[in-house]
Design an enzyme around this catalytic site. Sequence first.
Site, PDB file in Angstrom:
ATOM      1  N   ARG A   1     -37.222   8.106 -19.066  1.00  0.00           N
ATOM      2  CA  ARG A   1     -37.406   9.068 -19.774  1.00  0.00           C
ATOM      3  C   ARG A   1     -38.897   8.986 -20.574  1.00  0.00           C
ATOM      4  O   ARG A   1     -40.039   9.409 -20.422  1.00  0.00           O
ATOM      5  CB  ARG A   1     -36.377   9.320 -21.025  1.00  0.00           C
ATOM      6  CG  ARG A   1     -35.658   9.822 -20.864  1.00  0.00           C
ATOM      7  CD  ARG A   1     -34.571  10.644 -21.487  1.00  0.00           C
ATOM      8  NE  ARG A   1     -32.906  10.649 -20.890  1.00  0.00           N
ATOM      9  CZ  ARG A   1     -32.082  11.109 -21.571  1.00  0.00           C
ATOM     10  NH1 ARG A   1     -32.710  11.853 -22.507  1.00  0.00           N
ATOM     11  NH2 ARG A   1     -31.045  11.122 -21.267  1.00  0.00           N
TER      12      ARG A   1
ATOM     13  N   GLU B   1     -32.322   4.004 -19.911  1.00  0.00           N
ATOM     14  CA  GLU B   1     -32.969   5.776 -20.476  1.00  0.00           C
ATOM     15  C   GLU B   1     -34.415   5.245 -20.724  1.00  0.00           C
ATOM     16  O   GLU B   1     -34.858   6.848 -20.417  1.00  0.00           O
ATOM     17  CB  GLU B   1     -32.458   6.017 -20.966  1.00  0.00           C
ATOM     18  CG  GLU B   1     -30.248   6.317 -20.700  1.00  0.00           C
ATOM     19  CD  GLU B   1     -30.400   7.390 -20.415  1.00  0.00           C
ATOM     20  OE1 GLU B   1     -29.252   7.749 -19.001  1.00  0.00           O
ATOM     21  OE2 GLU B   1     -31.149   8.504 -20.096  1.00  0.00           O
TER      22      GLU B   1
ATOM     23  N   THR C   1     -36.290  10.074 -11.037  1.00  0.00           N
ATOM     24  CA  THR C   1     -34.172  10.783 -11.403  1.00  0.00           C
ATOM     25  C   THR C   1     -34.899  11.395 -12.606  1.00  0.00           C
ATOM     26  O   THR C   1     -34.070  12.358 -13.081  1.00  0.00           O
ATOM     27  CB  THR C   1     -33.335   9.473 -11.618  1.00  0.00           C
ATOM     28  OG1 THR C   1     -31.949   9.952 -11.442  1.00  0.00           O
ATOM     29  CG2 THR C   1     -33.513   9.060 -13.395  1.00  0.00           C
TER      30      THR C   1
ATOM     31  N   ASP D   1     -26.096   6.625  -7.997  1.00  0.00           N
ATOM     32  CA  ASP D   1     -26.824   7.498  -7.167  1.00  0.00           C
ATOM     33  C   ASP D   1     -28.227   7.566  -7.293  1.00  0.00           C
ATOM     34  O   ASP D   1     -29.009   7.643  -6.594  1.00  0.00           O
ATOM     35  CB  ASP D   1     -26.618   9.557  -7.944  1.00  0.00           C
ATOM     36  CG  ASP D   1     -26.964   8.980 -10.070  1.00  0.00           C
ATOM     37  OD1 ASP D   1     -27.131   7.517 -10.720  1.00  0.00           O
ATOM     38  OD2 ASP D   1     -26.736   9.699 -10.356  1.00  0.00           O
TER      39      ASP D   1
ATOM     40  N   GLU E   1     -28.785  18.397 -11.803  1.00  0.00           N
ATOM     41  CA  GLU E   1     -28.865  17.995 -10.362  1.00  0.00           C
ATOM     42  C   GLU E   1     -28.041  19.029  -8.974  1.00  0.00           C
ATOM     43  O   GLU E   1     -29.045  19.158  -8.026  1.00  0.00           O
ATOM     44  CB  GLU E   1     -27.449  17.178 -10.334  1.00  0.00           C
ATOM     45  CG  GLU E   1     -27.429  16.119 -11.202  1.00  0.00           C
ATOM     46  CD  GLU E   1     -27.855  16.337 -12.363  1.00  0.00           C
ATOM     47  OE1 GLU E   1     -28.663  14.623 -13.121  1.00  0.00           O
ATOM     48  OE2 GLU E   1     -27.114  16.903 -13.187  1.00  0.00           O
TER      49      GLU E   1
END
Length: 643
Positions: free
Chosen positions: A266, A262, A615, A395, A529
Amino acid sequence: MVLRKLPGVSASGMGLRLSQKFVFLLFLSGLVTLCFGALFFLPDSVRLKRIFLSKNESPAVTVGSDNELSKKVPVDQEHQRTGLKGVEAIVKPKVSRKPSVTHGARTVERSVGSRAQDEWSPARAHEPPARDERVTSAALNAPHGTTFSHETFKKCLLKPALGKDQGNPSDPETLKRREKVKEMMKFAWDNYKSYAWGKNELRPLTKNGHIGNMFGGLRGASIVDSLDTLYIMGLMEEYEEAKEWVQNSLDLNSNGEASLFEVNIRYVGGLLSAFYLTGAEIFKQKVLELGEKLLPAFNTPTGIPRGVINLGSGTSWSWGWASAGSSILAEFGTLHLEFVHLSQLSGNPVFTEKVMNIRKLLNKMEKPHGLYPNFLSPVSGNWVQHHVSIGGLGDSFYEYLIKSFLMSDKTDEEAKKMYYSAMEAIETNLVQKSPGGLTYVAEWRGGILDHKMGHLACFSGGMIGIGADDGPVGQKQHYLDLAAEITHTCHESYSRSATKLGPEAFRFDGGAEATATRLSDRYYILRPEVIESYMYMWRLTHDPKYREWGWEAVEALEKHCRVDAGFSGIRDVYASTVSHDNMQQSFFLSETLKYLYLLFSDDDLLSLEDWVFNTEAHPLPVVRKTCLQEHSTRPDDGQTTLE
């Protein structure tokens, strides 16, 4: 030595008693030694070792030759299954549930979508001592004699980053829709600023901020996540506010337990994209300092990083719920884009070496039916369980393979080969057609299919679409068709709900078609998504239905998720009267609204020829090494250089 005879005790009796005591003490000493020694031979003893070892005694990273790596990392030939009964059995901790009060992220945090935000916590045995922060480091000093020139970088873009006219569409209706998305962003930002400034997210119902402990003490996740969105939307006053906060208030000297994944997607991703778009040196300075703090997570026998790191001490460990101390495929597989750019900005190859070492190990391993399981031991380098998913836990590993190839200006042949091999295995084993004609991607559990698809897996329509051009000869249309079919299925999961928003997961069994059959799967937390795939499919095909579907999502968000002080997720997409979860996720500003804005913009705004999105939807530029070398000059010319 003379033994004094005690009253009533013979010399022989005393000797026997002393002998017994000696034997007992010897036995006790051996037992203690054995117990302590055993701690260091458990499959994953990192949380126990943290009690006894300092950071400097952590195992060394293996970034050696192929031969060295293969000697230190035995490959599991048998791939024995360890009784996985579903991802819920692994990731759900024994805590109270608030399914829609969640902090979804694309993998661990995102896949633990039903965990309440305030309950996010890795297993920890001991809080490691803080260390003095090292602002000057190998990463910051760039000892390899190269520095990055932002002006040189801009010369190597094929189109201006913001397009010839800020991406303004010529069609009045499309422009009106784009302006609506911009208004939504300003509304979300203004309320965050009013009620949660400096915190990680806004709680719009209670009008206060949320910090959580996902980022290890870092603050301002919504600010860093929003930098590029504000900039590309032309919200310059808001962008300057965000930039000023980063410069004056983003404190990287934290000493908490952070998700490596994360923080990378981010904070590192957000700061990188802000620097590339604006050239502001503060973003470069901050991201290189933060990148250096993530490196100790790779200090494992295999070089596969663990999922949790203390940003202050550098100590890392695995998730408490991850079987046998595993690292997660989508976590350690979702570092490549950002770390390559950290090397480019710093001139230090160490960041690229770390992620290339991961690639080497994965290439050497046997894969069941060509598939990549989601759990891997960072100690032994073996697969731990045979659960395969292109949704949560797996993913973005696949996403980063094709995007690594594209970001390398299509020179990274290894990433290309791995991606298309994985796609072949996924099509063979996971892609299914429902009785109603919907194409979906099931999950695989040791050879048994689970006919479920998560909202997180809906990014795959866009991923397969952007990979269509460079696949096997004659397969382009096949991949475009597959991408369109999956995107259509995900749209169906939205259109079949009362709110026209999609559930966290939907199934294709027992007569169900793209519908959540479990109460725990019915929530929606502002996820991007499905809209992400709409954006990519619009740019690839210009089929107007993708813009229409995107507008349906805008209307649904406005009707059901907009509250007085921001946007909130909802607990049940099938309920006619919605119940809100009181959380405006940072990825709503970074991803959902950005993808909607790009969907209603001309294609030259962040052109796919020049940019790939990480992502978290942070745009990172294609690395055109030849062009950069041609435009760079040596330091003695008084200019910066890049090799």
